[in-house]
Motif scaffolding. Structure first.
Motif, PDB file in Angstrom:
ATOM      1  N   VAL A  66      -3.520  -5.096  -4.523  1.00 13.57           N
ATOM      2  CA  VAL A  66      -2.234  -4.406  -4.670  1.00 13.57           C
ATOM      3  C   VAL A  66      -1.887  -4.214  -6.142  1.00 13.57           C
ATOM      4  O   VAL A  66      -1.384  -3.173  -6.564  1.00 13.57           O
ATOM      5  N   ALA A  67      -2.166  -5.252  -6.954  1.00  9.62           N
ATOM      6  CA  ALA A  67      -1.853  -5.171  -8.376  1.00  9.62           C
ATOM      7  C   ALA A  67      -2.654  -4.057  -9.052  1.00  9.62           C
ATOM      8  O   ALA A  67      -2.119  -3.314  -9.889  1.00  9.62           O
ATOM      9  N   LEU A  68      -3.938  -3.935  -8.705  1.00  5.24           N
ATOM     10  CA  LEU A  68      -4.746  -2.874  -9.304  1.00  5.24           C
ATOM     11  C   LEU A  68      -4.252  -1.491  -8.891  1.00  5.24           C
ATOM     12  O   LEU A  68      -4.199  -0.563  -9.700  1.00  5.24           O
ATOM     13  N   VAL A  69      -3.872  -1.356  -7.614  1.00  6.27           N
ATOM     14  CA  VAL A  69      -3.354  -0.066  -7.148  1.00  6.27           C
ATOM     15  C   VAL A  69      -2.037   0.274  -7.856  1.00  6.27           C
ATOM     16  O   VAL A  69      -1.831   1.394  -8.340  1.00  6.27           O
ATOM     17  N   LEU A  70      -1.118  -0.712  -7.925  1.00  3.21           N
ATOM     18  CA  LEU A  70       0.150  -0.480  -8.604  1.00  3.21           C
ATOM     19  C   LEU A  70      -0.061  -0.226 -10.092  1.00  3.21           C
ATOM     20  O   LEU A  70       0.628   0.608 -10.697  1.00  3.21           O
TER      21      LEU A  70
END
Length: 763
Positions: A66-70
């Motif tokens: 999720v952090a990489l996508v955000l």
């Protein structure tokens, strides 16, 4: 609906304990049915750094994804929404030299104050208002988009002094495009230069007037001293010219008169120069081109002229006619809905009246403007004529004074005044006039400076000048956009990690046996390893040995040949109760105990699929009295293990389940046939079926699954059991890591790795 436990004095099969007595024997310290206990620590959620780090360790894969996508999303958003920043810069030089009454050629000590004053003047509202008033600036996209361009420009414009220099940096920045920046910065600099010129010119004239006042006052004082000297030196002029005293007196008197004549000559010359300045200024105004016609774009409205136009009778009559027509139209529209034809009857006269009023006003404005221009021209011509007349008179006085001084000089020569005595007198006069000469010198210098440039622009350029004009907006920091995008990506990554950590913490799920024993203060009597899709031999061994450890505890409590009834429950679905019930039944069967596993999850049965038997007939048919017990029990592939499927749920089966007698009779009938009866019940918090069965069993095992079971629901389920005095044995944590299971990796396996459970996930 809740079922009461059988009374402690009721008839029980031999070798078994009543449900209440069995619970007291197994866990006497639980205080079941006692007073309410304090709220467990696990229910008091507090967000702390340690809790967030623990949640991040549990969900690091999800959090990282999720952090990489955000991060990528934030970086892309910043890249799109924050385009390159363009900046246009202009450089000005503001000299710190001070204008004193008497210039000494040294720098002033108020340069910092003057510099700060100029910085404030550049961003002052009059300067900015003048800058945005031009048509070129008003038509720019950046300016046209603002509701208050002056306030917006005051915020966007950056004015700063270059450290340790006299340079002032005027800049403005915007994102996306720099085409509009140069005209705005150039207009501000041009407006400031014009304002600063006016200020400098006013200061010069003020200094000039001050010098005149000082010179006049000092001249009056010197005249008084000379008059006093003449009075003291007055002698008898009737003496013969051969008398040395008379000759000395005449010489001194003639020299004083000659000095006075020269002083008057200089004063007249100064007055003549001042009149010439006035004449030049008036002629310059006469030679200016006539102003553009009133009403043109960018024209400044004259309030007095507009007031005179409003008071003109012809204009007032035309305006009243237009107003009357508009009132008639409004009255007509109020009385009835006008048609297009009727509206046109009034609109045409109104348009003609408005056009006539505008024509009258324009014609009258031209007349007034022409009249005013004519009056100004006549006044200026009269001023020039008066000044020229006064100048001619001064020229005549100057010639008379020069003739008088020449005559005195001739008399001094005829008297044969001694050169040494004359020089001494002159020195004394020079010392008296020294300070006055300094003042006259400064005054004449200022006069010449003003006279040297009639437009007075050169004066201001000495202190303020434009070093580098504004250029087209350029990107000063070529990596600024990349840095901002990287910052947005870092923020997105941190936000994603924090969000997943907070969400996982807010769910307040059970993650380890310690969360049950310490957080909920419930006894953990067993832990089963987590099953995966591909079960290895070590995992099967760990599962078997963990279940066998639980079985050992239950066998220790079983001391009679009659059957013991155990129920496996959970607070919700998917928490491993079916897995626990199946594994426990298989373990008891391996111990040569006659074991029956009963599927009492009548709404979502699953044991028939696990053991490969038919779903019907089963428990529902027995409760509805359509089948006998011995007809619904089916053997399994494992020795000493039978299964009783759930059957098909019906209204009759539901009524039998709600009757305590029917469930009790079924269980009592099964006690005589088996050593252990393991019941797979329905979830406690979803349907009431489990509570109807729990009152008839000897012990209840509570299954929880890490990552699935919620703390609040597990505690609510336990409280429901405690309030109804159900025989709660303890909690079995189903799905812990293999390292936390019973005896992981110790010795060799002594049990078959084959198991009844063939699915990889708890049910």
């Amino acid at each position: 609906m809740s079922l009461a436990l059988p009374p402690s004095g009721s008839e029980q099969p031999r070798g078994t304990l009543s449900p209440a007595a069995q619970a007291d024997r197994l866990l006497p310290a639980l205080g079941v049915g006692g007073p309410p206990v304090a709220e467990p620590p696990a229910l008091k959620q507090t967000i702390t750094p340690g809790a967030l780090l623990a949640a991040l360790r549990r969900r690091w894969q999800t959090a990282l994804g999720v952090a990489l996508v955000l991060g990528a999303g934030f970086a892309a958003a910043v890249w799109v929404l924050r385009p390159d920043k363009y900046t246009s810069v202009a450089l000005l030089q503001v000299s710190s030299a001070e204008l004193k009454v008497i210039q000494e050629g040294s720098r002033s000590n108020d340069g910092g104050i003057y510099m700060r004053t100029q910085l404030a003047l550049i961003k002052s509202r009059p300067v900015l208002q003048d800058a945005v008033s031009s048509a070129e600036v008003r038509s720019l996209r950046l300016v046209a988009a603002q509701s208050d361009p002056v306030e917006w420009l005051e915020k966007q414009l950056v004015v700063e002094q270059v450290p340790s220099t006299e340079l002032v940096r005027v800049s403005m920045s915007s994102r996306g495009s720099g085409d509009d920046l140069r005209p705005i910065v150039h207009a501000v600099v041009r407006s400031y230069m014009s304002k600063s010129i006016e200020v400098e010119v006013d200061e010069k004239f003020k200094h000039l007037e001050l010098l005149k006042t000082i010179a006049l006052n000092y001249q009056i004082e010197i005249d008084k001293q000379r008059s006093s000297l003449k009075s003291a030196m007055t002698l008898n002029v009737g003496a013969t010219s051969s008398d040395p005293k008379i000759v000395a007196y005449l010489q001194s008197n003639l020299m004083e008169q000659h000095s006075d004549a020269k002083r008057r000559e200089r004063a007249i010359e100064s007055q003549k120069q001042e009149l010439q300045l006035k004449i030049d200024a008036a002629r310059a105004r006469l030679e200016r081109p006539a102003p553009k016609e009133a009403g043109a774009p960018n024209d400044r409205v004259d309030p007095l002229l507009e007031r005179e136009l409003d008071l003109d009778p012809r204009i007032a009559a035309a305006d009243k006619k237009v107003s009357d027509l508009r009132e008639r139209i409004q009255e007509f529209e109020l009385r009835a809905a006008p048609t297009t034809t009727a509206r046109g009857m009034f609109q045409q006269p109104l348009a003609e009246a408005e056009k006539a009023a505008a024509a009258i006003r324009a014609e009258r404005r031209k007349e007034l403007v022409a009249r005013n221009q004519k009056l100004v021209g006549e006044n200026l011509k009269q001023l020039v004529a008066d000044c020229e007349a006064e100048r001619n008179a001064l020229e005549q006085r100057l010639r008379d004074c020069q003739d008088y001084a020449n005559g005195l000089n001739a008399q001094i020569t005829n008297l044969g005044i001694d050169a040494i005595e004359v020089e001494n007198k002159r020195n004394r006069i020079a010392r008296a006039e020294q300070f006055l000469g300094m003042i006259w010198e400064q005054k004449e210098r200022l006069t010449l400076e003003i006279q040297g440039d009639k437009t007075t622009k050169s004066i201001a350029r000495k202190r303020v000048r434009e070093v580098a004009p504004a250029e087209k907006g350029e990107i000063l920091n070529k990596f600024g956009r990349h840095i901002e995008a990287a910052g947005g990506g870092v923020f997105g990554v941190l936000f994603g990690l924090l969000t997943i950590s907070v969400l996982d913490h807010r769910r307040n799920r059970i993650h380890s046996p310690a969360d049950v024993s310490k957080g909920l203060r419930l006894r953990v009597i067993g832990a089963l390893p987590k099953l995966s899709g591909a079960q290895s031999a070590s995992l099967a061994r760990s599962l078997a040995e963990s279940v066998d450890a639980l079985r050992t505890t239950l066998l220790h409590l079983h001391s009679a040949p009659q059957g013991t009834v155990l129920m496996v429950a959970s607070s919700g679905a998917g928490e491993g109760k079916t897995t626990l019930a199946t594994a426990l039944a298989a373990s008891l069967a391996r111990a040569r105990c006659r074991t029956l596993i009963v599927d009492c999850d009548l709404r979502a049965p699953s044991l028939h699929r696990l053991f490969g038997v038919a779903q019907t007939p089963g428990v529902c048919e027995v409760l509805s009295r359509t089948a006998r017990v011995e007809a619904v029990i089916r053997p399994t592939a494992a020795e000493c293990l039978d299964v009783l499927a759930a059957g098909e749920m019906s209204e009759a089966a539901a009524a039998g389940l709600a009757s305590p007698g029917a469930v009790q009779r079924l269980i009592e009938e099964l006690r005589g046939r088996y050593d252990f009866i393991v019941i797979d019940s329905s979830p406690l918090m979803l349907v009431p079926d489990a509570m109807m069965v729990a009152g008839c069993v000897d012990g209840l095992l509570y299954s929880v699954r890490p990552g699935i079971s919620r703390v609040a629901e597990v505690h609510a389920g336990y409280e429901r059991l405690r309030e109804h005095r159900m025989p709660f044995l303890g909690v079995v944590v189903n799905g812990v890591p293999q390292s936390h299971a019973y005896a992981p990796g110790y010795g060799r396996s002594i049990v078959p790795v084959a198991t009844v459970v063939e699915t990889g996930q708890p049910l």
